[in-house]
Design a protein around this motif. Structure first.
Motif, mmCIF file in Angstrom:
data_model
loop_
_atom_site.group_PDB
_atom_site.id
_atom_site.type_symbol
_atom_site.label_atom_id
_atom_site.label_comp_id
_atom_site.label_asym_id
_atom_site.label_seq_id
_atom_site.Cartn_x
_atom_site.Cartn_y
_atom_site.Cartn_z
ATOM 1 N N LEU A 251 70.402 -6.735 8.053
ATOM 2 C CA LEU A 251 71.712 -7.357 7.875
ATOM 3 C C LEU A 251 72.581 -7.307 9.129
ATOM 4 O O LEU A 251 73.540 -8.068 9.241
ATOM 5 C CB LEU A 251 72.455 -6.684 6.723
ATOM 6 N N THR A 252 72.266 -6.413 10.076
ATOM 7 C CA THR A 252 73.107 -6.253 11.265
ATOM 8 C C THR A 252 72.403 -6.622 12.565
ATOM 9 O O THR A 252 73.064 -6.848 13.576
ATOM 10 C CB THR A 252 73.597 -4.803 11.390
ATOM 11 N N GLY A 253 71.058 -6.655 12.556
ATOM 12 C CA GLY A 253 70.329 -6.905 13.800
ATOM 13 C C GLY A 253 70.290 -5.700 14.708
ATOM 14 O O GLY A 253 69.903 -5.810 15.876
ATOM 15 N N HIS A 347 67.321 -16.295 12.527
ATOM 16 C CA HIS A 347 67.982 -16.951 11.398
ATOM 17 C C HIS A 347 69.440 -17.276 11.721
ATOM 18 O O HIS A 347 69.993 -18.231 11.171
ATOM 19 C CB HIS A 347 67.854 -16.097 10.141
ATOM 20 N N ALA A 348 70.042 -16.507 12.607
ATOM 21 C CA ALA A 348 71.386 -16.867 13.072
ATOM 22 C C ALA A 348 71.340 -18.180 13.837
ATOM 23 O O ALA A 348 72.209 -19.052 13.671
ATOM 24 C CB ALA A 348 71.954 -15.756 13.951
ATOM 25 N N GLN A 352 72.738 -22.343 13.020
ATOM 26 C CA GLN A 352 73.539 -23.057 14.009
ATOM 27 C C GLN A 352 74.612 -22.187 14.648
ATOM 28 O O GLN A 352 75.628 -22.684 15.132
ATOM 29 C CB GLN A 352 74.164 -24.322 13.401
ATOM 30 N N GLU A 353 74.394 -20.855 14.685
ATOM 31 C CA GLU A 353 75.260 -20.002 15.480
ATOM 32 C C GLU A 353 74.903 -20.192 16.955
ATOM 33 O O GLU A 353 73.750 -20.419 17.299
ATOM 34 C CB GLU A 353 75.091 -18.535 15.089
ATOM 35 N N THR A 354 75.886 -20.088 17.835
ATOM 36 C CA THR A 354 75.648 -20.273 19.266
ATOM 37 C C THR A 354 75.010 -19.024 19.862
ATOM 38 O O THR A 354 75.172 -17.911 19.335
ATOM 39 C CB THR A 354 76.958 -20.573 19.997
ATOM 40 N N SER A 369 68.865 -12.518 27.548
ATOM 41 C CA SER A 369 68.316 -11.546 26.600
ATOM 42 C C SER A 369 68.352 -12.095 25.181
ATOM 43 O O SER A 369 67.443 -11.860 24.381
ATOM 44 C CB SER A 369 69.117 -10.243 26.671
ATOM 45 N N THR A 370 69.393 -12.849 24.861
ATOM 46 C CA THR A 370 69.524 -13.406 23.517
ATOM 47 C C THR A 370 68.540 -14.543 23.299
ATOM 48 O O THR A 370 67.965 -14.681 22.214
ATOM 49 C CB THR A 370 70.961 -13.923 23.303
ATOM 50 N N ALA A 371 68.332 -15.361 24.327
ATOM 51 C CA ALA A 371 67.505 -16.564 24.178
ATOM 52 C C ALA A 371 66.081 -16.218 23.753
ATOM 53 O O ALA A 371 65.454 -16.961 22.999
ATOM 54 C CB ALA A 371 67.491 -17.346 25.489
ATOM 55 N N ARG A 372 65.556 -15.092 24.184
ATOM 56 C CA ARG A 372 64.162 -14.785 23.843
ATOM 57 C C ARG A 372 64.021 -14.297 22.400
ATOM 58 O O ARG A 372 62.920 -14.240 21.868
ATOM 59 C CB ARG A 372 63.595 -13.747 24.805
ATOM 60 N N TYR A 373 65.123 -13.928 21.755
ATOM 61 C CA TYR A 373 65.067 -13.516 20.358
ATOM 62 C C TYR A 373 65.257 -14.682 19.399
ATOM 63 O O TYR A 373 64.814 -14.647 18.260
ATOM 64 C CB TYR A 373 66.163 -12.495 20.058
ATOM 65 N N ALA A 374 65.986 -15.704 19.839
ATOM 66 C CA ALA A 374 66.404 -16.756 18.921
ATOM 67 C C ALA A 374 65.314 -17.800 18.781
ATOM 68 O O ALA A 374 65.219 -18.733 19.561
ATOM 69 C CB ALA A 374 67.694 -17.394 19.419
ATOM 70 N N HIS A 375 64.443 -17.632 17.809
ATOM 71 C CA HIS A 375 63.339 -18.557 17.578
ATOM 72 C C HIS A 375 63.672 -19.499 16.424
ATOM 73 O O HIS A 375 64.495 -19.187 15.564
ATOM 74 C CB HIS A 375 62.061 -17.794 17.233
#
Length: 397
Positions: A251-253, A347-348, A352-354, A369-375
Protein backbone atom coordinates in the motif's frame (compact mmCIF):
# COMPACT_ATOMS: atom_id res chain seq x y z
CA UNK A 1 60.25 19.61 -14.83
CA UNK A 2 62.48 19.14 -17.90
CA UNK A 3 61.92 17.11 -21.03
CA UNK A 4 64.86 14.94 -19.95
CA UNK A 5 63.06 14.14 -16.70
CA UNK A 6 59.93 13.23 -18.66
CA UNK A 7 61.94 10.82 -20.78
CA UNK A 8 63.24 9.21 -17.60
CA UNK A 9 59.63 8.82 -16.45
CA UNK A 10 58.86 7.09 -19.78
CA UNK A 11 61.77 4.65 -19.32
CA UNK A 12 60.68 3.74 -15.79
CA UNK A 13 57.03 3.41 -16.75
CA UNK A 14 57.93 1.16 -19.69
CA UNK A 15 59.94 -1.02 -17.36
CA UNK A 16 56.90 -1.37 -15.11
CA UNK A 17 54.76 -2.66 -18.02
CA UNK A 18 57.47 -5.12 -18.99
CA UNK A 19 59.05 -3.35 -21.97
CA UNK A 20 62.72 -2.41 -22.27
CA UNK A 21 64.49 -1.18 -25.41
CA UNK A 22 66.73 1.62 -26.64
CA UNK A 23 65.04 4.55 -28.40
CA UNK A 24 66.53 5.55 -31.73
CA UNK A 25 66.25 9.08 -32.97
CA UNK A 26 63.27 9.19 -35.27
CA UNK A 27 63.36 11.09 -38.58
CA UNK A 28 61.54 14.41 -38.62
CA UNK A 29 59.72 15.66 -41.67
CA UNK A 30 56.86 17.88 -42.67
CA UNK A 31 54.87 14.97 -44.08
CA UNK A 32 54.38 13.24 -40.75
CA UNK A 33 50.83 13.11 -39.30
CA UNK A 34 49.42 12.40 -35.83
CA UNK A 35 46.29 10.58 -34.79
CA UNK A 36 45.18 11.55 -31.30
CA UNK A 37 43.80 8.76 -29.14
CA UNK A 38 41.48 9.61 -26.27
CA UNK A 39 41.86 13.40 -26.38
CA UNK A 40 44.31 13.54 -23.41
CA UNK A 41 47.53 14.42 -25.23
CA UNK A 42 48.17 10.80 -26.20
CA UNK A 43 48.48 9.80 -29.83
CA UNK A 44 50.29 7.86 -32.54
CA UNK A 45 52.57 9.63 -35.00
CA UNK A 46 52.80 8.35 -38.59
CA UNK A 47 56.00 8.86 -40.62
CA UNK A 48 56.36 8.74 -44.43
CA UNK A 49 58.53 5.64 -44.05
CA UNK A 50 55.56 3.76 -42.64
CA UNK A 51 56.80 3.78 -39.08
CA UNK A 52 54.23 4.50 -36.35
CA UNK A 53 55.29 5.77 -32.93
CA UNK A 54 53.28 6.44 -29.77
CA UNK A 55 53.77 9.94 -28.36
CA UNK A 56 52.45 12.01 -25.47
CA UNK A 57 52.23 15.77 -25.13
CA UNK A 58 52.33 17.53 -21.77
CA UNK A 59 52.45 21.23 -20.85
CA UNK A 60 55.27 22.21 -18.51
CA UNK A 61 56.08 25.74 -17.36
CA UNK A 62 53.83 27.15 -20.05
CA UNK A 63 55.46 25.12 -22.86
CA UNK A 64 53.95 22.16 -24.69
CA UNK A 65 56.48 19.33 -24.83
CA UNK A 66 56.22 16.16 -26.92
CA UNK A 67 57.80 12.97 -25.62
CA UNK A 68 58.21 9.75 -27.61
CA UNK A 69 56.89 6.65 -25.83
CA UNK A 70 57.96 4.00 -28.34
CA UNK A 71 57.25 2.24 -31.67
CA UNK A 72 53.79 0.76 -32.21
CA UNK A 73 55.45 -2.44 -33.40
CA UNK A 74 56.90 -2.98 -29.92
CA UNK A 75 54.25 -1.55 -27.59
CA UNK A 76 50.59 -2.47 -27.34
CA UNK A 77 48.10 0.36 -27.13
CA UNK A 78 47.30 -0.57 -23.53
CA UNK A 79 50.99 -0.39 -22.55
CA UNK A 80 51.42 2.95 -24.30
CA UNK A 81 48.29 4.34 -22.66
CA UNK A 82 49.58 3.35 -19.22
CA UNK A 83 52.87 5.15 -19.86
CA UNK A 84 51.12 8.22 -21.27
CA UNK A 85 48.92 8.56 -18.20
CA UNK A 86 51.98 8.46 -15.97
CA UNK A 87 53.80 11.11 -18.01
CA UNK A 88 50.79 13.46 -18.07
CA UNK A 89 50.28 13.07 -14.33
CA UNK A 90 53.94 13.80 -13.60
CA UNK A 91 53.93 16.86 -15.82
CA UNK A 92 50.77 18.21 -14.18
CA UNK A 93 52.24 17.84 -10.70
CA UNK A 94 55.70 19.02 -11.72
CA UNK A 95 57.39 15.97 -10.23
CA UNK A 96 60.64 14.37 -11.25
CA UNK A 97 61.46 10.69 -11.10
CA UNK A 98 63.51 10.92 -7.90
CA UNK A 99 60.76 12.82 -6.08
CA UNK A 100 58.21 10.26 -7.24
CA UNK A 101 60.27 7.34 -5.96
CA UNK A 102 60.52 9.10 -2.60
CA UNK A 103 56.75 9.63 -2.53
CA UNK A 104 56.08 5.96 -3.31
CA UNK A 105 58.32 4.84 -0.45
CA UNK A 106 56.32 7.08 1.91
CA UNK A 107 52.93 5.74 0.76
CA UNK A 108 51.15 3.49 3.30
CA UNK A 109 50.47 -0.16 2.70
CA UNK A 110 47.02 -1.14 1.52
CA UNK A 111 45.98 -2.49 4.93
CA UNK A 112 47.14 0.68 6.71
CA UNK A 113 45.30 2.92 4.27
CA UNK A 114 42.16 0.75 4.56
CA UNK A 115 42.16 1.39 8.30
CA UNK A 116 42.68 5.13 7.78
CA UNK A 117 39.90 5.28 5.18
CA UNK A 118 37.49 3.45 7.48
CA UNK A 119 38.34 5.71 10.42
CA UNK A 120 37.96 8.96 8.46
CA UNK A 121 35.09 8.11 6.10
CA UNK A 122 32.81 5.52 7.71
CA UNK A 123 31.24 8.02 10.19
CA UNK A 124 29.46 9.51 7.15
CA UNK A 125 27.66 6.23 6.37
CA UNK A 126 24.20 5.30 7.58
CA UNK A 127 24.11 2.53 10.22
CA UNK A 128 22.72 -0.01 7.74
CA UNK A 129 25.40 0.90 5.18
CA UNK A 130 28.11 0.62 7.82
CA UNK A 131 26.94 -2.86 8.81
CA UNK A 132 27.03 -4.04 5.19
CA UNK A 133 30.42 -2.44 4.46
CA UNK A 134 31.93 -3.87 7.64
CA UNK A 135 30.95 -7.35 6.46
CA UNK A 136 32.44 -6.78 3.01
CA UNK A 137 35.62 -5.38 4.54
CA UNK A 138 36.09 -8.34 6.86
CA UNK A 139 35.53 -10.93 4.16
CA UNK A 140 36.95 -9.36 0.99
CA UNK A 141 39.11 -6.29 1.69
CA UNK A 142 41.16 -6.82 4.85
CA UNK A 143 43.55 -9.28 3.18
CA UNK A 144 43.05 -8.25 -0.44
CA UNK A 145 46.48 -6.78 -1.31
CA UNK A 146 48.88 -7.75 1.49
CA UNK A 147 52.11 -6.86 -0.33
CA UNK A 148 51.05 -3.64 -2.07
CA UNK A 149 51.24 -0.01 -1.10
CA UNK A 150 48.17 2.09 -1.77
CA UNK A 151 50.15 4.01 -4.39
CA UNK A 152 51.51 0.90 -6.10
CA UNK A 153 48.12 -0.71 -6.71
CA UNK A 154 47.54 -0.90 -10.48
CA UNK A 155 44.92 -2.10 -12.97
CA UNK A 156 46.37 -5.62 -13.19
CA UNK A 157 46.16 -6.05 -9.40
CA UNK A 158 42.55 -4.89 -9.30
CA UNK A 159 41.52 -6.94 -12.35
CA UNK A 160 42.89 -10.18 -10.84
CA UNK A 161 41.28 -9.42 -7.48
CA UNK A 162 37.90 -8.62 -9.08
CA UNK A 163 37.97 -11.83 -11.11
CA UNK A 164 38.54 -13.88 -7.96
CA UNK A 165 35.88 -11.85 -6.14
CA UNK A 166 33.28 -12.77 -8.77
CA UNK A 167 33.98 -16.46 -8.17
CA UNK A 168 33.61 -16.07 -4.41
CA UNK A 169 30.76 -13.60 -4.09
CA UNK A 170 28.68 -13.38 -7.25
CA UNK A 171 28.19 -10.47 -9.66
CA UNK A 172 26.03 -8.13 -7.56
CA UNK A 173 28.08 -8.40 -4.39
CA UNK A 174 31.33 -8.12 -6.34
CA UNK A 175 30.12 -4.85 -7.84
CA UNK A 176 29.39 -3.45 -4.38
CA UNK A 177 32.83 -4.34 -3.02
CA UNK A 178 34.43 -2.85 -6.15
CA UNK A 179 32.51 0.37 -5.48
CA UNK A 180 34.02 0.52 -1.99
CA UNK A 181 37.52 -0.03 -3.38
CA UNK A 182 37.01 2.65 -6.04
CA UNK A 183 35.92 5.13 -3.37
CA UNK A 184 39.08 4.27 -1.44
CA UNK A 185 41.24 5.00 -4.47
CA UNK A 186 39.50 8.35 -5.00
CA UNK A 187 40.21 9.30 -1.40
CA UNK A 188 43.82 8.15 -1.76
CA UNK A 189 44.16 10.71 -4.57
CA UNK A 190 42.38 13.43 -2.58
CA UNK A 191 44.55 12.79 0.49
CA UNK A 192 47.81 12.88 -1.48
CA UNK A 193 48.71 9.17 -1.52
CA UNK A 194 48.14 8.61 -5.24
CA UNK A 195 48.59 10.67 -8.39
CA UNK A 196 45.55 12.50 -9.68
CA UNK A 197 43.33 10.53 -12.09
CA UNK A 198 45.16 7.28 -11.32
CA UNK A 199 42.26 5.27 -9.88
CA UNK A 200 42.88 1.71 -11.21
CA UNK A 201 39.23 0.75 -10.67
CA UNK A 202 38.06 3.04 -13.48
CA UNK A 203 39.44 0.67 -16.10
CA UNK A 204 37.55 -2.34 -14.72
CA UNK A 205 34.15 -3.07 -16.22
CA UNK A 206 31.57 -3.94 -13.58
CA UNK A 207 29.23 -6.89 -13.95
CA UNK A 208 26.05 -6.23 -15.87
CA UNK A 209 23.16 -5.61 -13.52
CA UNK A 210 20.26 -8.03 -13.67
CA UNK A 211 17.07 -6.33 -14.81
CA UNK A 212 14.23 -6.96 -12.38
CA UNK A 213 10.94 -5.82 -13.85
CA UNK A 214 8.59 -8.24 -12.09
CA UNK A 215 5.37 -6.76 -10.76
CA UNK A 216 2.00 -8.22 -9.84
CA UNK A 217 -0.86 -8.03 -12.30
CA UNK A 218 -4.45 -7.25 -11.26
CA UNK A 219 -5.29 -10.96 -11.08
CA UNK A 220 -2.16 -11.75 -9.04
CA UNK A 221 -2.89 -8.88 -6.66
CA UNK A 222 -6.38 -10.25 -6.08
CA UNK A 223 -5.03 -13.71 -5.27
CA UNK A 224 -2.32 -12.51 -2.90
CA UNK A 225 -4.71 -9.99 -1.35
CA UNK A 226 -7.14 -12.78 -0.48
CA UNK A 227 -4.35 -14.78 1.18
CA UNK A 228 -3.09 -11.79 3.18
CA UNK A 229 -6.62 -10.87 4.33
CA UNK A 230 -7.30 -14.44 5.45
CA UNK A 231 -4.02 -14.63 7.40
CA UNK A 232 -4.57 -11.24 9.05
CA UNK A 233 -7.93 -12.47 10.36
CA UNK A 234 -6.63 -15.77 11.78
CA UNK A 235 -5.93 -16.32 15.47
CA UNK A 236 -2.15 -16.81 15.47
CA UNK A 237 0.71 -15.05 17.18
CA UNK A 238 3.04 -14.05 14.34
CA UNK A 239 1.64 -14.75 10.88
CA UNK A 240 -1.04 -12.01 11.04
CA UNK A 241 1.66 -9.48 12.00
CA UNK A 242 3.81 -10.55 9.02
CA UNK A 243 0.79 -10.37 6.69
CA UNK A 244 0.02 -6.85 7.91
CA UNK A 245 3.62 -5.75 7.31
CA UNK A 246 3.59 -7.14 3.76
CA UNK A 247 0.21 -5.53 3.02
CA UNK A 248 1.60 -2.19 4.22
CA UNK A 249 4.53 -2.60 1.80
CA UNK A 250 2.07 -3.03 -1.04
CA UNK A 251 0.00 0.00 0.00
CA UNK A 252 2.96 2.38 0.49
CA UNK A 253 5.69 1.16 -1.88
CA UNK A 254 8.16 1.14 1.03
CA UNK A 255 11.14 -1.18 1.16
CA UNK A 256 10.96 -4.17 3.48
CA UNK A 257 13.60 -2.75 5.82
CA UNK A 258 11.79 0.58 6.06
CA UNK A 259 8.57 -1.11 7.18
CA UNK A 260 10.15 -3.62 9.56
CA UNK A 261 12.15 -0.85 11.29
CA UNK A 262 9.04 1.21 12.09
CA UNK A 263 8.47 2.27 15.68
CA UNK A 264 5.30 3.77 17.13
CA UNK A 265 7.00 7.15 17.45
CA UNK A 266 7.43 7.14 13.65
CA UNK A 267 3.65 7.18 13.09
CA UNK A 268 2.43 10.80 12.87
CA UNK A 269 -1.24 10.91 11.90
CA UNK A 270 -1.46 10.07 8.19
CA UNK A 271 2.32 10.07 7.79
CA UNK A 272 5.28 7.84 8.58
CA UNK A 273 8.56 9.53 9.47
CA UNK A 274 11.27 7.16 8.29
CA UNK A 275 14.45 7.73 10.26
CA UNK A 276 16.78 5.71 8.01
CA UNK A 277 15.66 5.01 4.45
CA UNK A 278 18.03 4.31 1.54
CA UNK A 279 18.05 8.02 0.64
CA UNK A 280 18.04 9.28 4.24
CA UNK A 281 15.13 10.39 6.45
CA UNK A 282 11.88 10.91 4.55
CA UNK A 283 8.11 11.12 4.93
CA UNK A 284 5.69 8.45 3.71
CA UNK A 285 2.07 9.47 3.21
CA UNK A 286 -0.60 7.00 4.31
CA UNK A 287 -3.93 6.39 2.64
CA UNK A 288 -6.99 5.44 4.68
CA UNK A 289 -6.41 1.72 4.08
CA UNK A 290 -2.79 1.87 5.24
CA UNK A 291 -3.70 3.91 8.32
CA UNK A 292 -6.45 1.42 9.20
CA UNK A 293 -3.92 -1.44 9.02
CA UNK A 294 -1.66 0.33 11.52
CA UNK A 295 -4.56 1.12 13.84
CA UNK A 296 -5.48 -2.56 13.89
CA UNK A 297 -2.05 -3.72 15.09
CA UNK A 298 -1.81 -5.01 18.68
CA UNK A 299 0.37 -2.73 20.76
CA UNK A 300 2.68 -4.10 23.44
CA UNK A 301 3.84 -1.69 26.13
CA UNK A 302 7.25 -3.31 26.34
CA UNK A 303 7.98 -2.92 22.63
CA UNK A 304 8.52 0.27 20.58
CA UNK A 305 8.16 -1.70 17.32
CA UNK A 306 5.03 -1.90 15.18
CA UNK A 307 5.82 -5.43 14.04
CA UNK A 308 6.60 -7.48 17.11
CA UNK A 309 7.22 -11.22 17.49
CA UNK A 310 5.65 -11.97 20.83
CA UNK A 311 6.85 -15.61 20.74
CA UNK A 312 10.45 -14.46 21.05
CA UNK A 313 9.95 -11.03 22.62
CA UNK A 314 11.69 -9.08 19.87
CA UNK A 315 11.16 -7.25 16.61
CA UNK A 316 9.85 -9.38 13.75
CA UNK A 317 12.68 -10.11 11.31
CA UNK A 318 11.91 -13.22 9.26
CA UNK A 319 9.31 -11.55 7.05
CA UNK A 320 10.92 -13.07 3.92
CA UNK A 321 10.14 -16.52 5.28
CA UNK A 322 6.46 -15.67 5.68
CA UNK A 323 6.31 -14.03 2.24
CA UNK A 324 7.54 -17.28 0.71
CA UNK A 325 4.60 -19.06 2.36
CA UNK A 326 2.03 -16.44 1.36
CA UNK A 327 3.03 -16.27 -2.31
CA UNK A 328 2.98 -20.06 -2.55
CA UNK A 329 -0.56 -20.10 -1.13
CA UNK A 330 -1.52 -17.47 -3.75
CA UNK A 331 -0.05 -19.56 -6.58
CA UNK A 332 2.82 -17.11 -7.26
CA UNK A 333 6.40 -18.04 -8.08
CA UNK A 334 9.69 -16.18 -7.74
CA UNK A 335 8.26 -12.89 -6.52
CA UNK A 336 10.64 -11.02 -4.22
CA UNK A 337 9.50 -8.70 -1.46
CA UNK A 338 11.13 -5.84 -3.37
CA UNK A 339 8.85 -6.63 -6.33
CA UNK A 340 5.99 -5.29 -4.21
CA UNK A 341 7.66 -1.89 -4.51
CA UNK A 342 7.78 -2.39 -8.29
CA UNK A 343 4.08 -3.25 -8.15
CA UNK A 344 3.21 -0.03 -6.30
CA UNK A 345 5.11 2.10 -8.84
CA UNK A 346 3.78 0.26 -11.89
CA UNK A 347 0.13 0.46 -10.87
CA UNK A 348 0.59 4.13 -10.01
CA UNK A 349 1.84 4.69 -13.57
CA UNK A 350 -1.07 2.70 -14.99
CA UNK A 351 -3.38 4.95 -12.97
CA UNK A 352 -1.83 7.86 -14.91
CA UNK A 353 0.20 9.27 -12.01
CA UNK A 354 3.22 11.26 -13.23
CA UNK A 355 6.77 10.01 -12.71
CA UNK A 356 7.67 13.00 -10.48
CA UNK A 357 4.69 12.19 -8.23
CA UNK A 358 5.59 8.48 -8.11
CA UNK A 359 9.18 9.44 -7.35
CA UNK A 360 8.09 11.53 -4.39
CA UNK A 361 5.97 8.70 -3.05
CA UNK A 362 8.88 6.25 -3.36
CA UNK A 363 11.44 8.70 -1.96
CA UNK A 364 13.57 8.91 -5.10
CA UNK A 365 15.94 11.83 -5.60
CA UNK A 366 16.27 11.31 -9.38
CA UNK A 367 13.57 10.68 -11.98
CA UNK A 368 15.73 7.96 -13.63
CA UNK A 369 15.34 5.85 -10.50
CA UNK A 370 11.56 6.05 -10.76
CA UNK A 371 11.41 5.30 -14.49
CA UNK A 372 12.86 1.81 -14.09
CA UNK A 373 10.13 0.85 -11.60
CA UNK A 374 7.14 2.18 -13.52
CA UNK A 375 6.15 -0.65 -15.86
CA UNK A 376 2.99 -1.06 -17.89
CA UNK A 377 1.31 -4.40 -18.50
CA UNK A 378 0.20 -5.63 -21.93
CA UNK A 379 -3.45 -4.62 -21.45
CA UNK A 380 -2.54 -0.98 -20.85
CA UNK A 381 -0.14 -0.98 -23.80
CA UNK A 382 -2.89 -2.41 -26.03
CA UNK A 383 -5.36 0.23 -24.83
CA UNK A 384 -2.84 2.97 -25.52
CA UNK A 385 -2.11 1.63 -29.01
CA UNK A 386 -5.83 1.47 -29.80
CA UNK A 387 -6.45 5.02 -28.55
CA UNK A 388 -3.52 6.45 -30.51
CA UNK A 389 -4.54 4.53 -33.65
CA UNK A 390 -8.14 5.74 -33.38
CA UNK A 391 -7.01 9.34 -32.93
CA UNK A 392 -4.78 9.19 -36.02
CA UNK A 393 -7.56 7.53 -38.02
CA UNK A 394 -9.92 10.40 -37.10
CA UNK A 395 -7.31 12.93 -38.21
CA UNK A 396 -6.88 11.08 -41.50
CA UNK A 397 -10.60 11.53 -42.13
Amino acid sequence: MTALALKQVVREALAEVGVAFDFTRLPRGKARTTTWLGGQGFGIRHYPSGRNVYIVQARMAGRLRTVTIGPATVLSRHQATTVARRVIAYAQLGLDAAAERKRIRAAPGFADFLEEYWTRWSPRWKPSTLDTHNKYRRLYLDRAFPDRTIDGLDEADVANWFSDLNNRLGPGGANRVMTILSSMMNKAEAWGYRLENSNPCKAIRLNRKRKCDRFLSHAELQRVGAVLARVRACDEAVRPIAATAITLMLLTGCRAGEIMDLQWRDVRGNRLKLRDSKTGPRTVWLGDEARALIDGLPRYMRSPWLFWNRNYGRRLKAVDYYWTEFQAEAGLRRVRLHDLRHTFASHAAMSQETLPMIGRLLGHSEIQSTARYAHLDDAHLLDAAEQIGAAIERMLG
